[in-house]
Design an enzyme around this catalytic site. Sequence first.
Site, PDB file in Angstrom:
ATOM      1  N   ASP A   1       0.834  -1.195   0.000  1.00 24.94           N
ATOM      2  CA  ASP A   1       0.000   0.000   0.000  1.00 24.94           C
ATOM      3  C   ASP A   1       0.872   1.249   0.000  1.00 24.94           C
ATOM      4  O   ASP A   1       1.558   1.545   0.969  1.00 24.94           O
ATOM      5  CB  ASP A   1      -0.895  -0.025   1.246  1.00 24.94           C
ATOM      6  CG  ASP A   1      -1.925   1.077   1.264  1.00 24.94           C
ATOM      7  OD1 ASP A   1      -1.551   2.252   1.051  1.00 24.94           O
ATOM      8  OD2 ASP A   1      -3.107   0.782   1.511  1.00 24.94           O
TER       9      ASP A   1
ATOM     10  N   TYR B   1       3.652  10.240  -0.916  1.00 22.90           N
ATOM     11  CA  TYR B   1       4.732   9.774  -0.035  1.00 22.90           C
ATOM     12  C   TYR B   1       6.084  10.014  -0.711  1.00 22.90           C
ATOM     13  O   TYR B   1       6.431   9.337  -1.682  1.00 22.90           O
ATOM     14  CB  TYR B   1       4.579   8.289   0.293  1.00 22.90           C
ATOM     15  CG  TYR B   1       3.272   7.930   0.966  1.00 22.90           C
ATOM     16  CD1 TYR B   1       2.666   8.781   1.871  1.00 22.90           C
ATOM     17  CD2 TYR B   1       2.644   6.720   0.701  1.00 22.90           C
ATOM     18  CE1 TYR B   1       1.476   8.456   2.485  1.00 22.90           C
ATOM     19  CE2 TYR B   1       1.451   6.377   1.322  1.00 22.90           C
ATOM     20  CZ  TYR B   1       0.866   7.255   2.205  1.00 22.90           C
ATOM     21  OH  TYR B   1      -0.323   6.921   2.809  1.00 22.90           O
TER      22      TYR B   1
END
Length: 357
Positions: free
Chosen positions: A52, A57
């Site tokens: 995931d 990010y």
Amino acid sequence: MQHRELGTSGVEVSEIGFGAWVVGTDWWGDRSDDQAVSMVREALDAGVTYVDTGDVYGHGDSERIVGEAIADRREEVTLATKIGYDFYDNPQAGHGELPKELNEEYLREALESSLDRLDTDYVDLLQLHNANVDEVTPEVRDLLSEWKAEGRVRALGWALGPSIGWLAEGDAAVEYDEFDAVQTVFNLFEQEPGRHFIDTVRETGSDTSVIARVPHSSGLLNEQVTPDTVLEDGDHRSHRPKEWYETGWEKVESIRFLEEPDHAAGTRTLSQASIRWLLAHDEVASVTPTFRDGDDIAEWTAASDVPPISEAEYDRLEGLYARNFDVDRDDGMDALRTSVDGEDIAAAGLDKRAASY
């Protein structure tokens, strides 16, 4: 490693997943790209099939690293990512929230960019990242359904933030037919809103699955944050108030019995028991702890096979939760919990107040 289905999508995920925010930022410790790639592959070797990540990010770094790590193993991986934050046109200020963008043009470009970084032509689970309930319009839902029909995504989810907005959003994910999963912070010490969503799923007869993140309550339940721990400013866990950890250490002592099962099926650590408690809920499809190294991977992936939480243990934990684990003081977190200005929280009967920022 055991597996569960996301809703009725036909997409299976490993009970223990790999939360790849850890490899895209330095919020959980610094590591080189080679070390990050190796860590993802080590998790795959340990039986993890659910990975995931999210485009924000490391501003794409996590997706790029994951794409490299699974390049020759794509078919054995259930790959999830998230879109919705416009990091392309906005600088990151520490751990602060970036502006969100959910118009059709942006979402199309975001998906294309994610697929390119991941080096794949589809993702198994695409999640809207911390989208507010009023941003997920019928047009957005139609676009997501279009991608699903085209096979560009196999399942759809809504990933919720801890203090950005969650209750109305999670309920909407359960209500709307398009979504197969809702991802939320959920652990023994932070049971809302996870318990609320599970109740909603049961009451409505929905087939929406829950993906539980932060299962160790930011280092308490795996005892990686102890009274002797000094959290650096860059450590993502340092955003917790000191009262959170002080009360948390007291709570940990009240659940030590989880390390000593009341049956002869074997032993388990507190961190494994914390994961097993989440998996005791049929609605929870996968748990994504924050792996930091090989030791974490070895211990936590084994949680899928250690003794489950017994009915007696579950009931005892229910009693402790109802009494706040016998801790009679504030944990300092109320000011960090909010959703839709707190109105939906109040309507649900939850004793929380809106954040002041």
